[in-house]
Design a protein around this motif. Structure first.
Motif, PDB file in Angstrom:
ATOM      1  N   LEU A   1       0.822  -1.209   0.000  1.00  0.00           N
ATOM      2  CA  LEU A   1       0.000   0.000   0.000  1.00  0.00           C
ATOM      3  C   LEU A   1       0.858   1.262   0.000  1.00  0.00           C
ATOM      4  O   LEU A   1       0.544   2.240  -0.698  1.00  0.00           O
ATOM      5  N   ALA A   2       1.950   1.251   0.761  1.00  0.00           N
ATOM      6  CA  ALA A   2       2.836   2.415   0.795  1.00  0.00           C
ATOM      7  C   ALA A   2       3.482   2.649  -0.572  1.00  0.00           C
ATOM      8  O   ALA A   2       3.579   3.797  -1.025  1.00  0.00           O
ATOM      9  N   LEU A   3       3.902   1.576  -1.231  1.00  0.00           N
ATOM     10  CA  LEU A   3       4.508   1.733  -2.554  1.00  0.00           C
ATOM     11  C   LEU A   3       3.486   2.188  -3.589  1.00  0.00           C
ATOM     12  O   LEU A   3       3.800   2.993  -4.466  1.00  0.00           O
ATOM     13  N   MET A   4       2.258   1.667  -3.495  1.00  0.00           N
ATOM     14  CA  MET A   4       1.210   2.109  -4.418  1.00  0.00           C
ATOM     15  C   MET A   4       0.913   3.595  -4.222  1.00  0.00           C
ATOM     16  O   MET A   4       0.740   4.337  -5.181  1.00  0.00           O
ATOM     17  N   ARG A   5       0.872   4.023  -2.961  1.00  0.00           N
ATOM     18  CA  ARG A   5       0.609   5.435  -2.675  1.00  0.00           C
ATOM     19  C   ARG A   5       1.747   6.303  -3.195  1.00  0.00           C
ATOM     20  O   ARG A   5       1.521   7.364  -3.756  1.00  0.00           O
ATOM     21  N   ARG A   6       2.970   5.825  -3.017  1.00  0.00           N
ATOM     22  CA  ARG A   6       4.117   6.598  -3.485  1.00  0.00           C
ATOM     23  C   ARG A   6       4.089   6.743  -5.005  1.00  0.00           C
ATOM     24  O   ARG A   6       4.346   7.813  -5.538  1.00  0.00           O
ATOM     25  N   CYS A   7       3.758   5.670  -5.694  1.00  0.00           N
ATOM     26  CA  CYS A   7       3.673   5.734  -7.158  1.00  0.00           C
ATOM     27  C   CYS A   7       2.565   6.681  -7.592  1.00  0.00           C
ATOM     28  O   CYS A   7       2.725   7.451  -8.534  1.00  0.00           O
ATOM     29  N   LEU A   8       1.431   6.650  -6.902  1.00  0.00           N
ATOM     30  CA  LEU A   8       0.319   7.532  -7.231  1.00  0.00           C
ATOM     31  C   LEU A   8       0.699   8.986  -7.002  1.00  0.00           C
ATOM     32  O   LEU A   8       0.425   9.846  -7.849  1.00  0.00           O
ATOM     33  N   VAL A   9       1.362   9.283  -5.907  1.00  0.00           N
ATOM     34  CA  VAL A   9       1.786  10.657  -5.615  1.00  0.00           C
ATOM     35  C   VAL A   9       2.807  11.112  -6.649  1.00  0.00           C
ATOM     36  O   VAL A   9       2.745  12.243  -7.137  1.00  0.00           O
ATOM     37  N   ALA A  10       3.730  10.235  -7.018  1.00  0.00           N
ATOM     38  CA  ALA A  10       4.744  10.598  -8.019  1.00  0.00           C
ATOM     39  C   ALA A  10       4.089  10.870  -9.366  1.00  0.00           C
ATOM     40  O   ALA A  10       4.460  11.812 -10.080  1.00  0.00           O
ATOM     41  N   ARG A  11       3.096  10.048  -9.731  1.00  0.00           N
ATOM     42  CA  ARG A  11       2.400  10.261 -11.000  1.00  0.00           C
ATOM     43  C   ARG A  11       1.653  11.587 -11.007  1.00  0.00           C
ATOM     44  O   ARG A  11       1.679  12.320 -11.987  1.00  0.00           O
ATOM     45  N   ARG A  12       0.983  11.874  -9.884  1.00  0.00           N
ATOM     46  CA  ARG A  12       0.251  13.145  -9.802  1.00  0.00           C
ATOM     47  C   ARG A  12       1.211  14.324  -9.866  1.00  0.00           C
ATOM     48  O   ARG A  12       0.924  15.338 -10.505  1.00  0.00           O
ATOM     49  N   ALA A  13       2.358  14.206  -9.210  1.00  0.00           N
ATOM     50  CA  ALA A  13       3.341  15.289  -9.226  1.00  0.00           C
ATOM     51  C   ALA A  13       3.896  15.470 -10.637  1.00  0.00           C
ATOM     52  O   ALA A  13       4.057  16.611 -11.115  1.00  0.00           O
TER      53      ALA A  13
END
Length: 58
Positions: A38-50
């Motif tokens: 879940l932490a890695l999925m969230r990190r990828c999502l935040v990076a994509r949004r950024a």
């Protein structure tokens, strides 16, 4: 007074203790892996949004 021969139940108690420790370890590692995923999925999502935001504003 009630007397009980605990040596008669020792193998069953030991088996129950081992099972409890196995389930405890399995649930701990399962929860740790789920949390990591879940932490890695969230990190990828935040990076994509950024990245998408950076492209939009430039």
């Amino acid at each position: 007074m009630f007397q009980l021969d605990w040596s008669h139940y020792a193998p069953q108690l030991l088996h129950g203790l081992v099972n409890t420790l196995e389930y405890t370890a399995a649930s701990f590692f399962g929860a740790a892996l789920l949390g990591l995923a879940l932490a890695l999925m969230r990190r990828c999502l935040v990076a994509r949004r950024a990245a998408r935001g950076a492209r939009t504003w430039s």
